[in-house]
Scaffold this active site. Structure first.
Site, PDB file in Angstrom:
ATOM      1  N   ASN A   1      -8.437  15.934  34.742  1.00 12.87           N
ATOM      2  CA  ASN A   1      -8.786  15.461  33.397  1.00 12.87           C
ATOM      3  C   ASN A   1      -7.867  14.314  32.987  1.00 12.87           C
ATOM      4  O   ASN A   1      -6.674  14.277  33.355  1.00 12.87           O
ATOM      5  CB  ASN A   1      -8.771  16.603  32.368  1.00 12.87           C
ATOM      6  CG  ASN A   1      -7.503  17.408  32.312  1.00 12.87           C
ATOM      7  OD1 ASN A   1      -6.821  17.583  33.314  1.00 12.87           O
ATOM      8  ND2 ASN A   1      -7.157  17.898  31.142  1.00 12.87           N
TER       9      ASN A   1
ATOM     10  N   GLU B   1      -6.890  12.322  29.520  1.00 16.65           N
ATOM     11  CA  GLU B   1      -7.010  12.274  28.056  1.00 16.65           C
ATOM     12  C   GLU B   1      -6.708  10.870  27.542  1.00 16.65           C
ATOM     13  O   GLU B   1      -6.321   9.977  28.303  1.00 16.65           O
ATOM     14  CB  GLU B   1      -6.072  13.325  27.437  1.00 16.65           C
ATOM     15  CG  GLU B   1      -6.483  14.727  27.875  1.00 16.65           C
ATOM     16  CD  GLU B   1      -5.700  15.846  27.206  1.00 16.65           C
ATOM     17  OE1 GLU B   1      -4.653  15.582  26.575  1.00 16.65           O
ATOM     18  OE2 GLU B   1      -6.158  17.006  27.315  1.00 16.65           O
TER      19      GLU B   1
ATOM     20  N   CYS C   1     -13.210  15.031  31.430  1.00 16.78           N
ATOM     21  CA  CYS C   1     -12.846  16.281  32.104  1.00 16.78           C
ATOM     22  C   CYS C   1     -12.692  16.087  33.609  1.00 16.78           C
ATOM     23  O   CYS C   1     -13.245  15.158  34.201  1.00 16.78           O
ATOM     24  CB  CYS C   1     -13.914  17.334  31.868  1.00 16.78           C
ATOM     25  SG  CYS C   1     -14.057  17.863  30.163  1.00 16.78           S
TER      26      CYS C   1
ATOM     27  N   GLU D   1     -13.970  17.850  36.021  1.00 15.13           N
ATOM     28  CA  GLU D   1     -15.206  17.986  36.790  1.00 15.13           C
ATOM     29  C   GLU D   1     -15.959  16.665  36.847  1.00 15.13           C
ATOM     30  O   GLU D   1     -16.472  16.254  37.893  1.00 15.13           O
ATOM     31  CB  GLU D   1     -16.123  19.038  36.156  1.00 15.13           C
ATOM     32  CG  GLU D   1     -15.560  20.433  36.117  1.00 15.13           C
ATOM     33  CD  GLU D   1     -14.784  20.713  34.831  1.00 15.13           C
ATOM     34  OE1 GLU D   1     -14.019  19.840  34.366  1.00 15.13           O
ATOM     35  OE2 GLU D   1     -14.942  21.819  34.289  1.00 15.13           O
TER      36      GLU D   1
HETATM   37  N1  THU Z   1     -11.187  20.099  30.289  1.00 15.28           N
HETATM   38  C1  THU Z   1     -11.601  19.843  31.554  1.00 15.28           C
HETATM   39  O1  THU Z   1     -11.035  18.997  32.250  1.00 15.28           O
HETATM   40  N2  THU Z   1     -12.637  20.572  32.035  1.00 15.28           N
HETATM   41  C2  THU Z   1     -13.285  21.543  31.340  1.00 15.28           C
HETATM   42  O2  THU Z   1     -14.321  22.030  31.777  1.00 15.28           O
HETATM   43  C3  THU Z   1     -12.730  22.024  30.082  1.00 15.28           C
HETATM   44  C4  THU Z   1     -11.833  21.048  29.407  1.00 15.28           C
HETATM   45  C5  THU Z   1     -10.063  19.318  29.755  1.00 15.28           C
HETATM   46  C6  THU Z   1     -10.432  18.330  28.699  1.00 15.28           C
HETATM   47  C7  THU Z   1      -9.123  18.213  27.942  1.00 15.28           C
HETATM   48  O3  THU Z   1      -8.312  17.258  28.588  1.00 15.28           O
HETATM   49  C8  THU Z   1      -8.466  19.570  28.097  1.00 15.28           C
HETATM   50  O4  THU Z   1      -9.133  20.194  29.177  1.00 15.28           O
HETATM   51  C9  THU Z   1      -8.555  20.447  26.861  1.00 15.28           C
HETATM   52  O5  THU Z   1      -9.848  20.509  26.384  1.00 15.28           O
END
Ligand code: THU
Length: 137
Positions: free
Chosen positions: A47, A49, A58, A60
């Protein structure tokens, strides 16, 4: 399926390593994902941000985008790794993107640092999904 699951340890390791690269200074929720392509390659993503929070991507979706950038568009299994007691399921947006590139019977596995696992099919994650088929039929 058995052959793909034989590579599960490799997938988990790749997802775990990817989670170490996560850029998550705001949530501190570090996620790694790894996908096995139909051609047998493992591709991973983390992920990423942003100070403008809504721009976060994210693990995935980064994983699949990275694979597509390598010429891979078909996947049999995706692993999501987090160091969370409660196994992390894919978010809604990721479910839609997973449904684009995996079949409804393909497997998504959430794993944590205790090696606990939770497994879903794409159909379980997103029943009656809107997919390319809806556009082409
Ligand atoms: N996040 C993911 O990378 N995958 C998911 O399926 C759930 C959420 C990340 C997004 C964000 O950076 C952090 O987790 C908190 O939401």
């Amino acid at each position: 399926m058995t052959e793909q699951l034989n590579r599960l340890d490799e997938l988990i390791l790749a997802a775990k390593q990817a989670s170490k690269h996560a850029y998550a200074p705001y949530s501190k929720f570090y996620v790694g994902a790894a996908a096995l392509t139909l051609s047998g390659i493992i591709v991973s993503g983390c992920n990423v941000e942003n100070a403008s929070y809504g721009l976060t991507i994210c693990a995935e979706r980064n994983c699949l985008a990275s694979a597509i950038n390598q010429g891979e568009q078909a996947f049999s299994i995706v692993v999501i790794y987090t160091e969370q007691e409660v196994i992390t399921p894919p978010c809604g947006a990721c479910r839609q993107v997973l449904a684009e590139f995996l079949t409804s019977s393909s497997t998504v596995i959430g794993v944590n640092h205790f090696d606990q696992q939770k497994q879903w099919t794409i159909a379980e994650l997103l029943p009656d999904a809107f997919t390319p088929k809806n556009l082409y039929e």
